[in-house]
Design a protein around this motif. Structure first.
Motif, short mmCIF file in Angstrom:
data_model
loop_
_atom_site.label_atom_id
_atom_site.label_comp_id
_atom_site.label_asym_id
_atom_site.label_seq_id
_atom_site.Cartn_x
_atom_site.Cartn_y
_atom_site.Cartn_z
N GLU A 93 0.84 -1.20 0.00
CA GLU A 93 0.00 0.00 0.00
C GLU A 93 0.87 1.25 0.00
OE1 GLU A 93 -3.48 -2.00 2.83
OE2 GLU A 93 -1.80 -0.86 3.71
N ALA A 94 0.58 2.19 -0.87
CA ALA A 94 1.33 3.45 -0.91
C ALA A 94 1.01 4.26 0.34
CB ALA A 94 0.98 4.23 -2.16
N ILE A 95 2.05 4.66 1.08
CA ILE A 95 1.84 5.40 2.33
C ILE A 95 2.50 6.77 2.31
CG2 ILE A 95 1.52 3.34 3.75
CD1 ILE A 95 4.45 3.58 4.59
N GLY A 96 3.02 7.18 1.16
CA GLY A 96 3.67 8.47 1.05
C GLY A 96 4.57 8.51 -0.16
N ALA A 97 5.48 9.48 -0.18
CA ALA A 97 6.37 9.65 -1.33
C ALA A 97 7.78 9.97 -0.87
CB ALA A 97 5.86 10.75 -2.24
N VAL A 98 8.75 9.62 -1.72
CA VAL A 98 10.16 9.91 -1.45
C VAL A 98 10.81 10.41 -2.74
CG1 VAL A 98 10.51 8.29 0.45
CG2 VAL A 98 10.74 7.49 -1.90
N ASP A 99 11.95 11.08 -2.59
CA ASP A 99 12.78 11.42 -3.74
C ASP A 99 13.68 10.21 -4.02
OD1 ASP A 99 11.76 13.95 -4.04
OD2 ASP A 99 13.32 14.90 -2.83
N ILE A 100 13.43 9.53 -5.13
CA ILE A 100 14.16 8.32 -5.48
C ILE A 100 15.27 8.64 -6.47
CG2 ILE A 100 13.98 6.20 -6.83
CD1 ILE A 100 13.00 5.54 -4.23
N MET A 101 16.47 8.09 -6.19
CA MET A 101 17.58 8.18 -7.14
C MET A 101 17.59 6.89 -7.95
SD MET A 101 20.63 9.83 -4.76
CE MET A 101 20.70 8.46 -3.59
N ARG A 102 17.27 6.98 -9.23
CA ARG A 102 17.24 5.79 -10.10
C ARG A 102 18.45 5.81 -11.03
NH1 ARG A 102 12.51 3.00 -9.82
NH2 ARG A 102 10.70 4.10 -8.94
N VAL A 103 19.15 4.67 -11.08
CA VAL A 103 20.34 4.59 -11.91
C VAL A 103 20.61 3.12 -12.25
CG1 VAL A 103 21.95 4.35 -9.98
CG2 VAL A 103 22.73 5.44 -12.08
N GLN A 104 21.31 2.89 -13.33
CA GLN A 104 21.77 1.54 -13.67
C GLN A 104 23.28 1.50 -13.47
OE1 GLN A 104 20.10 1.04 -17.72
NE2 GLN A 104 18.84 -0.59 -16.85
N ARG A 105 23.73 0.60 -12.62
CA ARG A 105 25.15 0.52 -12.32
C ARG A 105 25.49 -0.87 -11.78
NH1 ARG A 105 26.64 4.33 -7.35
NH2 ARG A 105 28.53 3.06 -7.48
N ARG A 106 26.75 -1.24 -11.93
CA ARG A 106 27.21 -2.51 -11.36
C ARG A 106 27.39 -2.35 -9.84
NH1 ARG A 106 30.18 -5.86 -15.61
NH2 ARG A 106 29.79 -4.73 -17.57
N ALA A 107 27.19 -3.45 -9.14
CA ALA A 107 27.34 -3.42 -7.68
C ALA A 107 27.48 -4.84 -7.17
CB ALA A 107 26.13 -2.74 -7.04
N ARG A 108 27.93 -4.94 -5.95
CA ARG A 108 27.96 -6.25 -5.30
C ARG A 108 26.63 -6.45 -4.57
NH1 ARG A 108 32.66 -8.55 -2.06
NH2 ARG A 108 32.17 -6.92 -0.54
N MET A 109 26.07 -7.67 -4.71
CA MET A 109 24.80 -7.98 -4.06
C MET A 109 24.91 -9.31 -3.34
SD MET A 109 21.98 -6.76 -6.91
CE MET A 109 20.61 -6.97 -5.75
N GLY A 110 24.05 -9.50 -2.35
CA GLY A 110 24.03 -10.74 -1.58
C GLY A 110 22.63 -11.07 -1.12
#
Length: 412
Positions: free
Chosen positions: A221-238
């Protein structure tokens, strides 16, 4: 003549016994010059500190409704400093809470690691002030004062707590630059901790598209809003199957000497129950699970400023630390009259934005369609548009410098 010799002998024995008793009672009996700390105790230190960090995190999470930022490493250091001047029983209790060894030389090696994780630089601005304000009528123990200052555990300053509480309160609020929850000046001292972070990513988010986007709860459920930084980049994930959480790592600062880890729950599991069940093994498993993506990942994290003021006395009471606040005698090796702290507050703030030291190199179109090389459940994205946790870590020891949980949408 014989009587005089006998009297002198008895006096000497009494003095010797008294000295031995004082040495047994006082915890402040070692000289750091005796220590030869060439042994690498990083693993032992890291394991010890994480047990305490997770206890703090869980208590703060419950009391803050999972909206907070705090510095666990800094709290660990301050409690260690107070433990060094506590009576024997309280000291042992605090050492057990902090997983500190009885060997003073090993403790000193722990302190060396803990207090050198942060240093001033142009690219990562971390300001940490650990301060004991003590009444100007108290006489400090020179042994305790030397120990905490030479090991960089605490700064110590004097304020007129007993004679002018209004002036003392004003000075405290000035130091903290904020509201001070639970301010209590009925004792002889207060403990203040301030940690402010504003750093540059090693690789900038400068090409990120910043947009106002919905923030959801775990039920979608949407409970508000944020300023989102969207980007495509390499990263380490786990990924950790037991916790059902995936994480992503972003290096911070030159030489990647800090790491920022973000974690989101896969599915709609309750974040509160997951936090309650996590232990230090889970943390290390997550860190060890990190793998580099072979392709750019779709990343979306909020841009925000987060600030918290936490009454650490209440949190430590949750962990059964009561006598520090109720029994003045337990801090008699810190000062005379005993220090008896009645306030312990931490102010922490953290800024997340797009700026960094360098730009990611351009990627060929084919890179976006290749296999990620990651666990299949991780997918090709990391979207923090619902409750998430994150932390700032020292890359050498993985000491947690800042930890945060976000369940509400607006932090500006």
């Amino acid at each position: 003549m014989t009587k005089i010799i006998l009297v002198l002998f008895v006096v000497c024995c009494v003095v010797q016994i008294s000295t031995q008793q004082n040495q047994q009672v006082s915890p402040l009996t070692y000289d750091s010059r005796w220590c030869n700390n060439n042994q690498d105790i990083t693993n032992e230190y890291r394991t010890s500190i994480y047990k305490f960090i997770l206890q703090l995190f869980k208590s703060i999470a419950v009391r803050s409704n999972l909206n907070f930022v705090f510095s666990p490493n800094s709290i660990w250091i301050i409690v260690a400093a107070i433990a060094e001047g506590a009576d024997s029983l309280t000291q042992q209790k605090l050492f057990q809470l902090l997983s500190l060894p009885n060997d003073p030389c090993i403790r000193q090696a722990y302190y060396q690691l803990a207090t050198t994780r942060v240093f001033p630089s142009n690219d990562v601005n971390i300001k940490n002030t650990r301060l004991c304000l003590i009444d100007d009528g108290a006489t400090l123990s020179p042994t305790w004062y030397d120990l905490v200052t030479k090991n960089s555990l605490l700064e110590v300053a004097r304020v007129p707590i007993k004679n002018n509480q209004e002036a003392a309160a004003t000075e405290i609020k000035t130091i903290m630059s904020s509201h001070v929850p639970g301010l209590n000046l009925s004792g002889n001292s207060v403990l203040l901790d301030k940690m402010d972070y504003n750093g540059l990513w090693t690789t900038a988010f400068a090409d990120a598209v910043i947009e106002q986007a919905p923030f959801y709860n775990l039920q979608g459920e949407a409970i508000g809003a944020v300023d989102i930084m969207r980007v495509q980049r390499r990263a380490r994930m786990g990924y950790n199957e037991k916790l059902r959480i995936k994480i992503i790592e972003f290096p911070v600062g030159s030489d990647e000497r800090y790491r920022m880890l973000f974690g989101v729950i896969i599915g709609n599991e309750d974040l509160t129950s997951i936090v309650a069940g996590v232990d230090d093994n889970h943390v290390f498993e997550l860190i060890e699970s990190l793998r580099p993506s072979l392709v750019p990942i779709n990343v979306a994290i909020p841009r925000m400023v987060i600030t918290s003021e936490i009454d650490m006395r209440v949190i430590l009471k949750d962990l059964a630390v009561n006598e520090l606040w109720t029994d003045p005698a337990v801090t008699r090796y810190i000062s005379n009259p005993p220090a008896h702290p009645t306030t312990f507050v931490q102010h922490a703030s953290l800024v997340l934005n797009t700026t960094g030291l360098e730009y990611a190199p351009p990627e060929p179109e084919s890179a976006y369609n290749a296999r990620t090389g990651l666990h299949p459940i991780l997918g090709r994205d990391f979207i923090a548009d619902r409750p998430f946790v994150f932390g700032l870590f020292d890359a050498k020891t993985w000491t947690c410098l800042l930890a945060s949980a976000i369940t509400q949408p607006t932090y500006t």
